[in-house]
Design an enzyme around this catalytic site. Structure first.
Site, PDB file in Angstrom:
ATOM      1  N   ASP A  43      -0.340   9.028   0.497  1.00  0.00           N
ATOM      2  CA  ASP A  43       0.319  10.734   0.053  1.00  0.00           C
ATOM      3  C   ASP A  43       1.737  10.813  -0.213  1.00  0.00           C
ATOM      4  OD1 ASP A  43      -2.188  10.540   1.424  1.00  0.00           O
ATOM      5  OD2 ASP A  43      -1.580  11.694   3.075  1.00  0.00           O
TER       6      ASP A  43
ATOM      7  N   TRP B 115       0.770  -1.238  -0.138  1.00  0.00           N
ATOM      8  CA  TRP B 115       0.065   0.119   0.137  1.00  0.00           C
ATOM      9  C   TRP B 115       0.866   1.486  -0.035  1.00  0.00           C
ATOM     10  CZ3 TRP B 115      -5.298   1.520   0.463  1.00  0.00           C
ATOM     11  CH2 TRP B 115      -5.248   2.754   0.846  1.00  0.00           C
ATOM     12  N   MET B 116       0.499   2.194  -0.871  1.00  0.00           N
ATOM     13  CA  MET B 116       1.101   3.722  -0.846  1.00  0.00           C
ATOM     14  C   MET B 116      -0.251   4.599  -0.720  1.00  0.00           C
ATOM     15  SD  MET B 116       2.503   5.455  -4.166  1.00  0.00           S
ATOM     16  CE  MET B 116       1.444   6.543  -3.814  1.00  0.00           C
TER      17      MET B 116
HETATM   18  N1  DQQ Z   1      -3.079  10.428   5.169  1.00  0.00           N
HETATM   19  C1  DQQ Z   1      -2.153  10.558   6.129  1.00  0.00           C
HETATM   20  C2  DQQ Z   1      -2.500  11.554   7.014  1.00  0.00           C
HETATM   21  C3  DQQ Z   1      -3.352  12.563   6.075  1.00  0.00           C
HETATM   22  C4  DQQ Z   1      -4.153  11.553   5.209  1.00  0.00           C
HETATM   23  C5  DQQ Z   1      -2.259   9.249   6.721  1.00  0.00           C
HETATM   24  C6  DQQ Z   1      -4.575  11.977   3.846  1.00  0.00           C
HETATM   25  O1  DQQ Z   1      -1.502  12.443   7.669  1.00  0.00           O
HETATM   26  O2  DQQ Z   1      -4.140  13.402   6.731  1.00  0.00           O
HETATM   27  O3  DQQ Z   1      -1.739   8.016   5.943  1.00  0.00           O
HETATM   28  O4  DQQ Z   1      -4.528  11.037   3.037  1.00  0.00           O
END
Ligand code: DQQ
Length: 611
Positions: free
Chosen positions: A164, A161-162
Site C-alpha cells: 500500500d 516487497w512493497m
Molecule cells: N495492508 C496493510 C494493512 C492494510 C493492508 C498491511 C491492505 O494496514 O489493511 O501491510 O493491503
C-alpha cells in the site's frame, strides 16, 4: 493482507517458558496477535506426534482442560495477553523442537514450529552472515534492474516487497510518498514504511526507510498503513501499530528522513467497547473547523465491513463517534462488499462525497470499490456503489491526497498476478500505480485520468497513425519492442465491431495479450489468459462496461511497463492488470478489428523513460 506468516505465529511462544516435568514438559503461549478460537490442537515434539489425550491446556486460575474435549462447539478462546499453559505427557521431557498445529475457527489451520534451544551465533558468524547478506542484496538489485518484467516508469523500491501507498503529503515543495515495504524478502512480512520524494509526482527519488517497528512499543510487529495531516507543527503521521492493532502517531525529524514515534503512543489502543470487530486499522485523518476526524477500517462480526469514525481536538485524545458507514456482507448487488474493510478514505469532490474502500470479500479475494453520497451528521448516506478499477484485485489499498495545485491525486498498489514462488524467483513484488487524477464530471460522476505530468515521461514518438483498421493486423511502430510504452488512441465506429490491440511477438503468436473494445457490447476488456503458458502466472479476462455517449469517440490510454498494464478509457474507466510474457523483450504491437471498419482518428505510440 496475506494470512499470518509463521514468523509472527512463533511469537506466540513465551520465551524460556519450557519446563521439564516428571511425566513430560509444559510451555506457555501468549497471544498478542488477534483473538482466535481453537477448535483442535496437534503437537509434535522432536518430530514425534503426541496423542491428543496427552495434551492439556490451562489458563492461570482456571481448570485444566484436556485437548480431547476441544471441538468447534467447545473451543478454547485465546484472547489477547492471557498466557495459556500447555502440558504434554510424554517420555521426552527436554525437547529441542515443537511443531504446533492449531485448528482455529476464524483463520483455519495455523501451524508453526519453535526451536526451543536456538544456538547463539558467534561474532565471526554474524559478520560473515552480514557480508554475504550485502553481496546477495547487491546482486539481487542488479538482477531486478535487468528483469524485463520489472517496470521502469512506475515507482517501486529497488527490490523485495512493497504494498500500500501510505502517508502521502506535500511539504516544502516536495511530495512525500511512503509505502508498505518489506526490505528483507519479496513476500509480505513485518512492514516498514519505505520513502520517496518527488516534485512532479512522476519522477521519484528513493530515500532510506522512514519508519521501522520499535521493539517493545505498540508497533513492534509492524508499521501498517496510515495517512498524514499537516498541522501547525508540520506534518504528523497516523498509522497502524501491530499487534494488537492500534493507532500510532509519528512526526518527521528535522531533515524529514525518519518518522519518530511520539510520546503517549498508541493514541487509540483498542476497538470501541461493545463492538466485536475483525480488524481495526488504516487510520485516515482530516480536519473540519477546529476538529480532527479519523476513520478506521474494520469488520463487525456477523454484519460486514465498516468504517469507524473518531473525533479529536488535539490529535492525541480521540473519541469514538459511530460507524461512518456499515456494510452488509450478505449484500451481493451490484457486488459483494465483504466482511472487513481496509484502507477507507472519505473525501469531498465539488460537493459530492466519496468513500474508497479496499474490501476483504472472502478469504483470498480483495478488491477496491467506492460509495458516492451525501454527508448527514457525520454519517455517509450513499447512493452509488461502484468498482474503482475493473482490474479488481490488481488495484488495491489506494490513497489519495490534495497535491500542491489542489488536485485530488490517487496512487494504489498494483498487486502481482503470479504466485509466491515466482515472486521469490524474481526477487521483487508489488508496484505503485501511476498517479491518477480524480475529478467530477458534469454528470457528477467520478472521473479517473492519468495525471498530465505523466507526459513528461514520454521519450520518443515511435509511431503515429491515422486511417482505418480492418481485420488485417496493422503493426504500430514496425518491429519496435513496446516493453515500456504509452499507446494513446481515439477511434470511432459507426457499424459496431471490435477494436483489438494485440501485444505479441508476431500477430499469430500463441502467447499474446489482448486489449479490446467491443462497440456492440459496450465492453472494454484485457485478456491475459494466453500471455504466458506457465501456470505460475494467473492470467484472466477482465471486463468493464463502457457505454459511449452519442457521438463520443473511444479514447484509450494504455500504459505498458514491464509486467504492468494500465488501461484508461474515456476518463471514466480503468482496468489495471499484470502480465508476464515469456518473451517480454520481443513484444510488438498489432492493431486490427474483428472485420468491421473502424476509423482511427489518432493512434500514437510513445516510448517511456525512467521514473
Ligand atoms: N495492508 C496493510 C494493512 C492494510 C493492508 C498491511 C491492505 O494496514 O489493511 O501491510 O493491503
Amino acid at each position: 493482507m496475506p494470512s499470518v506468516p509463521e514468523f509472527l505465529l512463533r511469537k506466540l511462544y513465551v520465551p524460556a517458558s519450557l519446563k521439564s516435568l516428571e511425566d513430560g514438559f509444559s510451555f506457555q503461549l501468549n497471544n498478542t496477535l488477534m483473538t482466535v478460537s481453537i477448535a483442535g490442537l496437534g503437537i509434535k515434539a522432536d518430530e514425534k506426534g503426541i496423542p491428543v489425550s496427552c495434551l492439556s491446556l490451562q489458563f492461570a486460575g482456571e481448570e485444566e482442560r484436556s485437548a480431547k474435549e476441544i471441538k468447534r462447539t467447545t473451543p478454547v478462546i485465546l484472547t489477547l495477553n492471557r498466557p495459556l499453559t500447555v502440558r504434554v505427557k510424554t517420555a521426552l521431557n527436554h525437547p529441542n523442537k515443537l511443531q504446533i498445529e492449531a485448528q482455529t475457527i476464524e483463520m483455519g489451520i495455523l501451524s508453526f514450529s519453535i526451536d526451543l534451544h536456538p544456538k547463539k551465533e558467534n561474532w565471526f558468524f554474524t559478520c560473515a552472515k552480514r557480508t554475504t547478506g550485502t553481496i546477495r542484496s547487491t546482486l539481487q538489485i542488479q538482477k531486478v534492474r535487468h528483469d524485463p518484467h520489472h517496470p521502469i516508469y512506475h515507482f517501486t523500491p529497488p527490490a523485495n516487497w512493497m504494498n500500500d501507498p501510505n502517508g502521502l503529503v506535500n511539504w516544502q515543495g516536495k511530495t512525500h510518498l511512503f509505502y508498505q515495504y518489506n526490505p528483507q524478502a519479496p513476500v509480505w512480512g513485518t512492514p516498514c514504511w519505505g520513502h520517496a520524494v518527488s516534485t512532479d509526482l512522476v519522477h521519484w527519488q528513493r530515500l532510506p526507510i522512514a519508519l521501522r517497528p520499535h521493539p517493545g512499543q505498540a508497533d513492534q510487529d509492524g508499521c501498517w498503513s496510515g495517512s498524514a495531516a499537516i498541522t501547525e507543527d508540520g506534518p504528523l503521521f497516523f498509522y497502524t501499530g501491530v499487534f494488537p492493532e492500534t493507532v500510532c502517531l509519528a512526526k518527521p525529524d528535522t531533515e524529514f528522513e525518519k518518522l519518530e514515534l511520539q510520546e503517549g503512543n498508541p493514541v487509540i489502543s483498542a476497538p470501541p467497547e461493545g463492538l466485536t470487530v475483525e480488524g481495526f486499522r488504516d487510520p485516515n485523518i482530516w480536519k473540519e473547523g477546529d476538529h480532527w476526524y479519523l476513520t478506521l477500517g474494520t469488520g463487525i462480526k456477523g454484519t460486514g465491513g465498516a468504517v469507524l469514525l473518531y473525533e479529536s481536538t488535539d490529535m492525541h485524545k480521540w473519541n469514538y463517534l459511530h460507524p461512518l458507514l456499515q456494510g452488509d456482507s450478505r449484500r451481493t448487488d451490484p457486488f459483494p462488499t465483504g466482511t472487513m474493510w481496509e484502507c477507507p478514505q472519505l473525501f469531498e469532490l465539488d460537493g459530492e462525497y466519496f468513500l474508497f474502500i479496499s474490501g476483504c470479500v472472502i478469504p483470498g479475494l480483495q478488491y477496491t470499490f467506492y460509495f458516492q453520497g451525501k454527508m448527514q451528521s457525520h454519517h455517509l448516506a450513499p447512493y452509488t456503489l461502484k468498482h474503482l478499477d475493473y482490474g479488481c484485485k490488481v488495484f488495491y489499498a489506494p490513497l489519495s491526497f490534495l497535491d500542491e495545485k489542489g488536485r485530488r491525486v490517487m496512487f494504489g498498489w498494483l498487486v502481482e498476478e503470479r504466485d509466491e514462488a515466482a515472486n521469490r524467483k524474481a526477487g521483487w513484488a508489488g508496484v505503485m500505480s501511476l498517479p491518477r487524477l480524480l475529478t467530477l464530471s458534469p454528470q457528477k460522476e467520478l472521473q479517473v485520468d492519468p495525471l498530465p505530468e505523466i507526459e513528461t515521461l514520454r521519450q520518443k514518438l515511435v509511431n503515429s497513425y491515422e486511417g482505418k483498421i480492418t481485420s488485417i493486423p496493422l503493426e504500430i511502430g514496425a518491429g519496435k519492442q513496446i516493453l515500456n510504452a504509452e499507446i494513446i488512441s481515439e477511434m470511432i465506429s459507426t457499424a459496431g465491431g471490435k477494436a483489438i490491440f494485440l501485444l505479441a511477438e508476431t500477430f499469430d503468436a500463441g502467447e499474446k495479450t489482448i486489449i479490446a473494445y467491443d462497440f456492440n457490447r459496450s465492453l472494454l476488456s484485457v485478456d491475459t489468459r494466453d500471455t504466458n503458458c506457465d501456470s505460475s502466472y494467473h492470467g484472466e479476462l477482465k471486463e468493464a462496461p463502457l457505454i459511449l455517449r452519442a457521438g463520443e469517440m473511444l479514447e484509450l490510454r494504455i500504459f505498458v511497463d514491464g509486467s504492468v498494464l494500465e488501461v484508461y478509457a474515456n476518463h471514466r474507466m480503468v482496468i489495471s492488470s499484470r502480465f508476464y510474457p515469456e518473451r517480454a523483450n520481443r513484444l510488438r504491437l498489432f492493431v486490427r478489428s474483428d472485420g468491421a471498419i473502424i476509423q482511427v482518428k489518432s493512434l500514437k505510440l510513445w516510448s517511456m523513460g525512467h521514473f
